[in-house]
Design a protein around this motif. Structure first.
Motif, PDB file in Angstrom:
ATOM      1  N   LEU A 135       0.856  -1.185   0.000  1.00 16.24           N
ATOM      2  CA  LEU A 135       0.000   0.000   0.000  1.00 16.24           C
ATOM      3  C   LEU A 135       0.891   1.234   0.000  1.00 16.24           C
ATOM      4  CD1 LEU A 135      -2.870   1.276   0.333  1.00 16.24           C
ATOM      5  CD2 LEU A 135      -2.410   1.269   2.798  1.00 16.24           C
ATOM      6  N   LYS A 136       0.716   2.117  -0.977  1.00 12.62           N
ATOM      7  CA  LYS A 136       1.519   3.339  -1.085  1.00 12.62           C
ATOM      8  C   LYS A 136       0.959   4.405  -0.150  1.00 12.62           C
ATOM      9  CE  LYS A 136       3.057   6.783  -4.508  1.00 12.62           C
ATOM     10  NZ  LYS A 136       2.332   7.961  -3.976  1.00 12.62           N
ATOM     11  N   ILE A 137       1.864   5.074   0.584  1.00 12.53           N
ATOM     12  CA  ILE A 137       1.492   6.183   1.464  1.00 12.53           C
ATOM     13  C   ILE A 137       1.903   7.481   0.792  1.00 12.53           C
ATOM     14  CG2 ILE A 137       1.766   7.203   3.745  1.00 12.53           C
ATOM     15  CD1 ILE A 137       2.566   4.390   4.708  1.00 12.53           C
ATOM     16  N   ASP A 138       0.960   8.423   0.698  1.00 12.38           N
ATOM     17  CA  ASP A 138       1.186   9.632  -0.101  1.00 12.38           C
ATOM     18  C   ASP A 138       1.599  10.850   0.703  1.00 12.38           C
ATOM     19  OD1 ASP A 138       0.193   8.635  -2.828  1.00 12.38           O
ATOM     20  OD2 ASP A 138      -1.481   8.129  -1.506  1.00 12.38           O
ATOM     21  N   ALA A 139       1.290  10.897   1.999  1.00 16.83           N
ATOM     22  CA  ALA A 139       1.586  12.100   2.784  1.00 16.83           C
ATOM     23  C   ALA A 139       1.646  11.745   4.261  1.00 16.83           C
ATOM     24  CB  ALA A 139       0.522  13.179   2.542  1.00 16.83           C
ATOM     25  N   LEU A 140       2.261  12.654   5.024  1.00 20.12           N
ATOM     26  CA  LEU A 140       2.406  12.478   6.469  1.00 20.12           C
ATOM     27  C   LEU A 140       1.857  13.700   7.195  1.00 20.12           C
ATOM     28  CD1 LEU A 140       3.685  11.042   8.985  1.00 20.12           C
ATOM     29  CD2 LEU A 140       5.740  12.384   8.515  1.00 20.12           C
ATOM     30  N   ASN A 141       0.857  13.478   8.044  1.00 18.21           N
ATOM     31  CA  ASN A 141       0.322  14.494   8.962  1.00 18.21           C
ATOM     32  C   ASN A 141      -0.201  15.737   8.263  1.00 18.21           C
ATOM     33  OD1 ASN A 141       0.818  12.920  11.225  1.00 18.21           O
ATOM     34  ND2 ASN A 141       2.832  13.817  11.607  1.00 18.21           N
ATOM     35  N   ARG A 142      -0.744  15.592   7.055  1.00 17.36           N
ATOM     36  CA  ARG A 142      -1.345  16.716   6.345  1.00 17.36           C
ATOM     37  C   ARG A 142      -2.790  16.910   6.806  1.00 17.36           C
ATOM     38  NH1 ARG A 142       1.574  20.591   3.857  1.00 17.36           N
ATOM     39  NH2 ARG A 142       3.609  19.689   3.371  1.00 17.36           N
ATOM     40  N   LYS A 143      -3.146  18.162   7.201  1.00 12.93           N
ATOM     41  CA  LYS A 143      -4.509  18.441   7.670  1.00 12.93           C
ATOM     42  C   LYS A 143      -5.537  18.170   6.586  1.00 12.93           C
ATOM     43  CE  LYS A 143      -3.221  22.004  11.018  1.00 12.93           C
ATOM     44  NZ  LYS A 143      -3.316  23.442  11.373  1.00 12.93           N
ATOM     45  N   ALA A 165      -6.240  16.059   4.082  1.00 21.09           N
ATOM     46  CA  ALA A 165      -5.748  14.778   3.588  1.00 21.09           C
ATOM     47  C   ALA A 165      -5.780  14.735   2.070  1.00 21.09           C
ATOM     48  CB  ALA A 165      -6.586  13.646   4.167  1.00 21.09           C
ATOM     49  N   VAL A 166      -4.724  14.206   1.485  1.00 21.30           N
ATOM     50  CA  VAL A 166      -4.584  14.166   0.035  1.00 21.30           C
ATOM     51  C   VAL A 166      -5.516  13.119  -0.543  1.00 21.30           C
ATOM     52  CG1 VAL A 166      -2.188  14.902   0.159  1.00 21.30           C
ATOM     53  CG2 VAL A 166      -2.721  12.463   0.157  1.00 21.30           C
ATOM     54  N   ASP A 167      -5.704  13.170  -1.866  1.00 20.39           N
ATOM     55  CA  ASP A 167      -6.448  12.124  -2.555  1.00 20.39           C
ATOM     56  C   ASP A 167      -5.527  10.917  -2.635  1.00 20.39           C
ATOM     57  OD1 ASP A 167      -8.080  10.557  -4.060  1.00 20.39           O
ATOM     58  OD2 ASP A 167      -7.873  11.715  -5.910  1.00 20.39           O
ATOM     59  N   GLY A 168      -5.632  10.052  -1.663  1.00 17.85           N
ATOM     60  CA  GLY A 168      -4.727   8.925  -1.532  1.00 17.85           C
ATOM     61  C   GLY A 168      -4.718   8.472  -0.092  1.00 17.85           C
ATOM     62  N   VAL A 169      -3.526   8.131   0.413  1.00 16.43           N
ATOM     63  CA  VAL A 169      -3.389   7.626   1.775  1.00 16.43           C
ATOM     64  C   VAL A 169      -2.454   8.537   2.562  1.00 16.43           C
ATOM     65  CG1 VAL A 169      -2.675   5.679   3.205  1.00 16.43           C
ATOM     66  CG2 VAL A 169      -3.764   5.260   0.991  1.00 16.43           C
ATOM     67  N   GLU A 181     -10.222   4.738   7.788  1.00 16.84           N
ATOM     68  CA  GLU A 181      -9.048   4.960   8.622  1.00 16.84           C
ATOM     69  C   GLU A 181      -8.694   3.685   9.378  1.00 16.84           C
ATOM     70  OE1 GLU A 181      -9.319   9.731   9.056  1.00 16.84           O
ATOM     71  OE2 GLU A 181      -9.724   8.581  10.874  1.00 16.84           O
ATOM     72  N   LEU A 182      -7.448   3.282   9.199  1.00 15.63           N
ATOM     73  CA  LEU A 182      -6.944   2.037   9.746  1.00 15.63           C
ATOM     74  C   LEU A 182      -5.967   2.346  10.881  1.00 15.63           C
ATOM     75  CD1 LEU A 182      -6.743  -1.048   9.550  1.00 15.63           C
ATOM     76  CD2 LEU A 182      -5.029  -0.736   7.748  1.00 15.63           C
ATOM     77  N   VAL A 183      -6.283   1.859  12.081  1.00 14.80           N
ATOM     78  CA  VAL A 183      -5.441   2.092  13.250  1.00 14.80           C
ATOM     79  C   VAL A 183      -4.378   1.008  13.325  1.00 14.80           C
ATOM     80  CG1 VAL A 183      -5.375   2.326  15.765  1.00 14.80           C
ATOM     81  CG2 VAL A 183      -7.344   3.190  14.471  1.00 14.80           C
ATOM     82  N   VAL A 189      -2.239   6.133  12.398  1.00 18.48           N
ATOM     83  CA  VAL A 189      -3.479   5.895  11.658  1.00 18.48           C
ATOM     84  C   VAL A 189      -3.216   6.121  10.178  1.00 18.48           C
ATOM     85  CG1 VAL A 189      -5.869   6.620  11.282  1.00 18.48           C
ATOM     86  CG2 VAL A 189      -4.936   6.569  13.609  1.00 18.48           C
ATOM     87  N   LEU A 190      -3.675   5.198   9.350  1.00 19.05           N
ATOM     88  CA  LEU A 190      -3.652   5.364   7.901  1.00 19.05           C
ATOM     89  C   LEU A 190      -5.030   5.816   7.454  1.00 19.05           C
ATOM     90  CD1 LEU A 190      -1.704   2.294   6.444  1.00 19.05           C
ATOM     91  CD2 LEU A 190      -1.005   4.686   6.423  1.00 19.05           C
ATOM     92  N   ALA A 191      -5.120   6.989   6.846  1.00 14.68           N
ATOM     93  CA  ALA A 191      -6.399   7.544   6.409  1.00 14.68           C
ATOM     94  C   ALA A 191      -6.472   7.547   4.888  1.00 14.68           C
ATOM     95  CB  ALA A 191      -6.575   8.961   6.948  1.00 14.68           C
ATOM     96  N   GLY A 192      -7.466   6.857   4.354  1.00 16.16           N
ATOM     97  CA  GLY A 192      -7.679   6.855   2.916  1.00 16.16           C
ATOM     98  C   GLY A 192      -8.755   7.844   2.533  1.00 16.16           C
ATOM     99  N   LYS A 193      -8.478   8.634   1.514  1.00 14.95           N
ATOM    100  CA  LYS A 193      -9.442   9.605   1.018  1.00 14.95           C
ATOM    101  C   LYS A 193      -9.473   9.516  -0.499  1.00 14.95           C
ATOM    102  CE  LYS A 193     -10.728  14.500   1.251  1.00 14.95           C
ATOM    103  NZ  LYS A 193     -10.362  15.831   1.786  1.00 14.95           N
ATOM    104  N   GLY A 194     -10.660   9.617  -1.095  1.00 15.06           N
ATOM    105  CA  GLY A 194     -10.766   9.503  -2.546  1.00 15.06           C
ATOM    106  C   GLY A 194     -10.318   8.131  -2.999  1.00 15.06           C
ATOM    107  N   THR A 195      -9.352   8.086  -3.882  1.00 15.24           N
ATOM    108  CA  THR A 195      -8.854   6.806  -4.397  1.00 15.24           C
ATOM    109  C   THR A 195      -8.207   5.971  -3.308  1.00 15.24           C
ATOM    110  OG1 THR A 195      -6.760   7.853  -5.018  1.00 15.24           O
ATOM    111  CG2 THR A 195      -8.475   7.754  -6.698  1.00 15.24           C
ATOM    112  N   GLY A 196      -7.705   6.607  -2.248  1.00 17.10           N
ATOM    113  CA  GLY A 196      -7.065   5.870  -1.160  1.00 17.10           C
ATOM    114  C   GLY A 196      -8.044   5.132  -0.272  1.00 17.10           C
ATOM    115  N   THR A 197      -9.319   5.561  -0.277  1.00 21.34           N
ATOM    116  CA  THR A 197     -10.324   4.902   0.564  1.00 21.34           C
ATOM    117  C   THR A 197     -10.462   3.431   0.210  1.00 21.34           C
ATOM    118  OG1 THR A 197     -11.536   6.982   0.778  1.00 21.34           O
ATOM    119  CG2 THR A 197     -12.727   4.968   1.322  1.00 21.34           C
ATOM    120  N   VAL A 198     -10.551   3.136  -1.059  1.00 21.28           N
ATOM    121  CA  VAL A 198     -10.695   1.745  -1.515  1.00 21.28           C
ATOM    122  C   VAL A 198      -9.466   0.937  -1.131  1.00 21.28           C
ATOM    123  CG1 VAL A 198     -10.943   0.260  -3.539  1.00 21.28           C
ATOM    124  CG2 VAL A 198     -12.207   2.430  -3.411  1.00 21.28           C
ATOM    125  N   SER A 199      -8.284   1.505  -1.297  1.00 19.35           N
ATOM    126  CA  SER A 199      -7.047   0.790  -0.988  1.00 19.35           C
ATOM    127  C   SER A 199      -6.971   0.398   0.476  1.00 19.35           C
ATOM    128  CB  SER A 199      -5.835   1.653  -1.361  1.00 19.35           C
ATOM    129  OG  SER A 199      -5.833   1.971  -2.735  1.00 19.35           O
TER     130      SER A 199
END
Length: 434
Positions: A154-162, A164-168, A187-189, A227-237
């Motif tokens: 699973l690719k992680i796209d950003a760290l601690n961004r308020k 959240a990017v379209d991704g993880v 969101e995966l703990v 916590v890994l937060a998926g948003k947009g395309t990252g939600t499915v991943s």
């Protein structure tokens, strides 16, 4: 007025520990005031009648064992440079990176004491200080991945961004108590078994997948986890990884990999680059950020010294400010061979011992019967006085107890804002937009 004699009289025979004030100034500027702040740290106020221009410079000897340069992240949405300076007990500080007007989040990344606090972004340079005290500026890349045995990566796209990017996005306890609330996220703990977050070359660590929050965000970040937060395309991943992990015969332990290049220790965002290899490197796009005369904050350096600079502006008769080419030439005149621009305009602030010593350009005005903080007063405004703008982060010089000998530095008479009065920001300020 040069106060070297005052320092010498205070220190007497022990004055050998203090370096003399360095009298070099950029061409066309005169030394109006100078102070030795600590061993290897000097303050100069330089003035130029053509303009006029007033510049404030803190010159730091990089090899001095008594001081170090560090980043200071704001401890809330944004914070005044003077407050950040007071919080860390700084000798001197300047405001740092540009920031997003809607969230107050820095545009670029942040690292402090070798720890990644916020991931850098493409096309935005970083000003960085190594553990040995050397400075560098340029692009920094960050990447991350999570690999679960037998289930892929699973690719992680950003760290601690308020935002959240379209991704993880990976959220650590450095972000706060919980992830930001969002309209749609998965969101995966994870519990950290071994997860180094140092800003440096490739690092690996182990985590354990614990639970899934599939909803509106706001997930608690455990002190011993992320916590890994998926948003947009990252939600499915993120959802698919959780589903696959529950039936994984090899268990729910995963391997993290985090990578930053180049390896750095302290870092904040900025730009554009002003000097590179002794040559002016300013872009020629004709924008107001580049070609307009504005207050400027910048950092320059050579092999032995760094220069933290705030140039006042937008105050006719006192100081008009500089274009970015003029700013680059000013740094070169100080002896710098490398340099980078930071957030300017109303954000430009230089602080000594917790007190603002330059003249920030934002003003509290009476307009239409109400009080407002503005970057540019209009005709008809009643100007009440100057205001220090809250910013995203700062670059500070810390570490010298001798500073107590030079207390009482007096800066401009800045106003404390009445309750409910907002502050000016980058939307209205062409020199404060990246």
């Amino acid at each position: 007025m040069v106060l070297v004699g005052v320092v010498a009289s205070l220190l007497g025979a022990g004055g050998a520990l203090w370096s003399p004030v360095h009298a070099q100034s950029a061409a066309g500027y005169q030394l109006d005031e100078a102070r030795v702040l600590a061993p290897g740290v000097e303050y100069q106020r330089l003035v130029r009648s053509d303009g006029p221009v007033v510049a404030h410079v803190v010159r730091v000897q990089q090899s001095s064992p008594s001081v170090r340069q560090q980043t200071v992240p704001s401890n809330r949405r944004s914070e005044q440079t003077s407050q950040m300076c007071q919080r860390v007990g700084c000798i001197a500080a300047i405001n740092g990176d540009f920031y997003q007007p809607s969230t107050g989040e820095p545009v670029g990344g942040i690292a402090h004491a070798g720890r990644t606090l916020l991931s850098p972004v493409p096309h935005h340079d970083q000003l960085s200080v190594s553990a040995a005290g050397g400075l560098a500026a340029g692009p920094v890349t960050w990447s991350g991945s999570l690999s679960l045995s037998g289930l892929g990566e699973l690719k992680i796209d950003a760290l601690n961004r308020k935002g959240a990017v379209d991704g993880v996005t990976l959220y650590t306890p450095d972000y706060g108590a919980a992830t930001p609330a969002t309209s749609s996220s998965a969101e995966l703990v994870l519990r950290t078994l071994d997860l180094p977050l140092s800003l440096g070359p490739a690092r690996t660590g182990l985590v354990e997948l614990v639970t899934m929050n599939d909803g509106s965000g706001g997930t608690a970040i455990p002190p011993d986890g992320v916590v890994l937060a998926g948003k947009g395309t990252g939600t499915v991943s993120v959802r698919e990884l959780w589903q696959r992990s529950k039936g994984n015969l090899l268990g729910s332990t995963a391997l993290f990999q985090l990578q930053t290049s180049p390896a750095l220790f302290e870092s904040i965002g900025g730009g554009p680059i002003l000097l590179k290899g002794g040559q002016v490197a300013v872009p020629t796009d004709g924008s107001s950020l580049v070609a307009g005369r504005h207050p400027r904050t910048m950092v320059g350096w050579n092999q032995t010294h760094s220069f933290l600079v705030a140039v006042d502006g937008r105050q006719p008769g006192y100081s008009t400010g500089l274009t970015l080419v003029e700013a680059a030439n000013f740094l070169a005149g100080l002896g710098a061979t490398e340099g980078i621009n930071l957030d300017g305009g109303g954000s430009s602030t230089l602080v000594l011992n917790g007190a603002v010593v330059n003249r920030p350009s934002d003003r509290l005005v009476l307009r239409g019967g109400s009080e407002q903080v503005v970057a540019f007063p209009r005709a008809g405004d009643m100007v009440v006085g100057p205001v220090e703008r809250p910013v995203a982060n700062a670059m500070a010089v810390v570490g010298a107890p001798q500073l107590s000998l030079l207390e009482g530095l007096v800066g401009p008479d800045l106003l404390n804002l009445p309750p409910g009065v907002g502050v000016a920001g980058p939307r209205q300020d062409p020199a404060s937009r990246p």
